[in-house]
Motif scaffolding. Structure first.
Motif, PDB file in Angstrom:
ATOM      1  N   PHE A 242       0.507   2.812   6.870  1.00  0.00           N
ATOM      2  CA  PHE A 242       0.580   1.456   6.372  1.00  0.00           C
ATOM      3  C   PHE A 242       2.018   1.038   6.092  1.00  0.00           C
ATOM      4  CE2 PHE A 242       0.335   4.186   2.702  1.00  0.00           C
ATOM      5  CZ  PHE A 242       1.207   3.626   1.788  1.00  0.00           C
ATOM      6  N   ASP A 243       2.233  -0.252   6.077  1.00  0.00           N
ATOM      7  CA  ASP A 243       3.522  -0.832   5.725  1.00  0.00           C
ATOM      8  C   ASP A 243       3.519  -1.119   4.225  1.00  0.00           C
ATOM      9  OD1 ASP A 243       4.864  -3.771   5.285  1.00  0.00           O
ATOM     10  OD2 ASP A 243       6.044  -2.521   6.654  1.00  0.00           O
ATOM     11  N   ASP A 244       4.519  -0.598   3.508  1.00  0.00           N
ATOM     12  CA  ASP A 244       4.579  -0.761   2.050  1.00  0.00           C
ATOM     13  C   ASP A 244       4.479  -2.227   1.623  1.00  0.00           C
ATOM     14  OD1 ASP A 244       5.016   1.950   2.023  1.00  0.00           O
ATOM     15  OD2 ASP A 244       7.028   1.844   1.185  1.00  0.00           O
ATOM     16  N   GLN A 245       5.225  -3.089   2.282  1.00  0.00           N
ATOM     17  CA  GLN A 245       5.260  -4.499   1.888  1.00  0.00           C
ATOM     18  C   GLN A 245       3.915  -5.187   2.125  1.00  0.00           C
ATOM     19  OE1 GLN A 245       7.720  -5.785   0.040  1.00  0.00           O
ATOM     20  NE2 GLN A 245       8.435  -3.673   0.141  1.00  0.00           N
ATOM     21  N   LYS A 246       3.255  -4.823   3.210  1.00  0.00           N
ATOM     22  CA  LYS A 246       1.934  -5.402   3.480  1.00  0.00           C
ATOM     23  C   LYS A 246       0.926  -4.928   2.430  1.00  0.00           C
ATOM     24  CE  LYS A 246      -1.589  -6.042   6.986  1.00  0.00           C
ATOM     25  NZ  LYS A 246      -2.086  -5.732   8.322  1.00  0.00           N
ATOM     26  N   LEU A 247       0.982  -3.640   2.092  1.00  0.00           N
ATOM     27  CA  LEU A 247       0.088  -3.108   1.067  1.00  0.00           C
ATOM     28  C   LEU A 247       0.305  -3.856  -0.256  1.00  0.00           C
ATOM     29  CD1 LEU A 247      -1.969  -0.894   0.145  1.00  0.00           C
ATOM     30  CD2 LEU A 247       0.025   0.451  -0.519  1.00  0.00           C
ATOM     31  N   LEU A 248       1.559  -4.029  -0.643  1.00  0.00           N
ATOM     32  CA  LEU A 248       1.858  -4.741  -1.892  1.00  0.00           C
ATOM     33  C   LEU A 248       1.396  -6.188  -1.837  1.00  0.00           C
ATOM     34  CD1 LEU A 248       5.382  -3.335  -2.754  1.00  0.00           C
ATOM     35  CD2 LEU A 248       3.208  -2.849  -3.908  1.00  0.00           C
ATOM     36  N   ALA A 249       1.572  -6.839  -0.692  1.00  0.00           N
ATOM     37  CA  ALA A 249       1.136  -8.229  -0.560  1.00  0.00           C
ATOM     38  C   ALA A 249      -0.375  -8.340  -0.708  1.00  0.00           C
ATOM     39  CB  ALA A 249       1.579  -8.785   0.799  1.00  0.00           C
ATOM     40  N   VAL A 250      -1.113  -7.428  -0.097  1.00  0.00           N
ATOM     41  CA  VAL A 250      -2.577  -7.451  -0.174  1.00  0.00           C
ATOM     42  C   VAL A 250      -3.033  -7.202  -1.624  1.00  0.00           C
ATOM     43  CG1 VAL A 250      -4.683  -6.227   0.516  1.00  0.00           C
ATOM     44  CG2 VAL A 250      -2.978  -6.856   2.235  1.00  0.00           C
ATOM     45  N   ILE A 251      -2.487  -6.169  -2.251  1.00  0.00           N
ATOM     46  CA  ILE A 251      -2.902  -5.851  -3.621  1.00  0.00           C
ATOM     47  C   ILE A 251      -2.515  -6.976  -4.581  1.00  0.00           C
ATOM     48  CG2 ILE A 251      -2.518  -4.280  -5.565  1.00  0.00           C
ATOM     49  CD1 ILE A 251      -4.500  -3.262  -3.455  1.00  0.00           C
ATOM     50  N   SER A 252      -1.323  -7.513  -4.431  1.00  0.00           N
ATOM     51  CA  SER A 252      -0.906  -8.629  -5.299  1.00  0.00           C
ATOM     52  C   SER A 252      -1.838  -9.811  -5.133  1.00  0.00           C
ATOM     53  CB  SER A 252       0.535  -9.042  -4.958  1.00  0.00           C
ATOM     54  OG  SER A 252       1.418  -8.004  -5.278  1.00  0.00           O
ATOM     55  N   LYS A 253      -2.253 -10.081  -3.911  1.00  0.00           N
ATOM     56  CA  LYS A 253      -3.151 -11.205  -3.670  1.00  0.00           C
ATOM     57  C   LYS A 253      -4.517 -10.986  -4.311  1.00  0.00           C
ATOM     58  CE  LYS A 253      -5.182 -13.989  -0.021  1.00  0.00           C
ATOM     59  NZ  LYS A 253      -5.275 -14.241   1.402  1.00  0.00           N
ATOM     60  N   VAL A 254      -5.085  -9.812  -4.150  1.00  0.00           N
ATOM     61  CA  VAL A 254      -6.443  -9.588  -4.662  1.00  0.00           C
ATOM     62  C   VAL A 254      -6.479  -9.387  -6.175  1.00  0.00           C
ATOM     63  CG1 VAL A 254      -7.306  -8.717  -2.452  1.00  0.00           C
ATOM     64  CG2 VAL A 254      -6.544  -7.087  -4.202  1.00  0.00           C
ATOM     65  N   VAL A 255      -5.369  -8.921  -6.740  1.00  0.00           N
ATOM     66  CA  VAL A 255      -5.334  -8.728  -8.188  1.00  0.00           C
ATOM     67  C   VAL A 255      -4.970 -10.040  -8.885  1.00  0.00           C
ATOM     68  CG1 VAL A 255      -4.102  -7.503 -10.047  1.00  0.00           C
ATOM     69  CG2 VAL A 255      -4.891  -6.263  -8.049  1.00  0.00           C
ATOM     70  N   GLY A 256      -4.401 -10.981  -8.135  1.00  0.00           N
ATOM     71  CA  GLY A 256      -4.079 -12.287  -8.724  1.00  0.00           C
ATOM     72  C   GLY A 256      -2.752 -12.297  -9.438  1.00  0.00           C
ATOM     73  N   ARG A 257      -1.816 -11.626  -8.881  1.00  0.00           N
ATOM     74  CA  ARG A 257      -0.488 -11.523  -9.492  1.00  0.00           C
ATOM     75  C   ARG A 257       0.297 -12.774  -9.377  1.00  0.00           C
ATOM     76  NH1 ARG A 257       3.880  -7.112  -7.660  1.00  0.00           N
ATOM     77  NH2 ARG A 257       5.603  -7.994  -8.760  1.00  0.00           N
TER      78      ARG A 257
END
Length: 122
Positions: free
Chosen positions: A107-122
């Motif tokens: 996985f790409d670190d930045q993509k993982l962070l973008a997905v998690i930030s989106k679903v957690v509502g950051r």
């Protein structure tokens, strides 16, 4: 709101890599080595999101999601698949079980962070 992500993977090195990426961005993490262990952890800690592998001993990712979704406390907790599995039938089974997204290893670190930030509502 909780910023704790439950990371489920039977590979310690993959868990370390995911957790390190998430912690650098300010998320808290808890780890589980398989689906059954993840169910036990999720009983003690209500995660804001879950990242799970598919192929694991004891209880695989789809089995974990089904069991997790059967619990009332899983309501509203997004589950993301992060797996080497990329077959459409496996993706569909994961969606049917309750996963909301899919990422392929490596996985790409930045993509993982973008997905998690989106679903957690950051």
């Amino acid at each position: 709101m909780s910023r704790t992500v439950l990371v489920v993977d039977d590979s310690p090195s993959v868990r370390r890599l995911i957790c390190s990426t998430l912690r650098t961005a300010g998320f808290e993490t808890v780890e589980a080595s398989d689906g059954q262990n993840a169910l036990d952890v999720a009983t003690r800690v209500r995660p804001a999101a879950v990242i799970t592998d598919q192929n694991m001993p004891v209880l695989d990712g789809i089995g974990f999601i089904k069991a997790f979704r059967a619990r009332p406390e899983s309501a509203g907790v997004p589950v993301i698949f992060l797996s080497t599995e990329n077959r459409d039938d496996v993706k569909q089974r994961a969606r049917d079980a309750g996963a909301i997204g899919w990422m392929t290893k490596p996985f790409d670190d930045q993509k993982l962070l973008a997905v998690i930030s989106k679903v957690v509502g950051r």
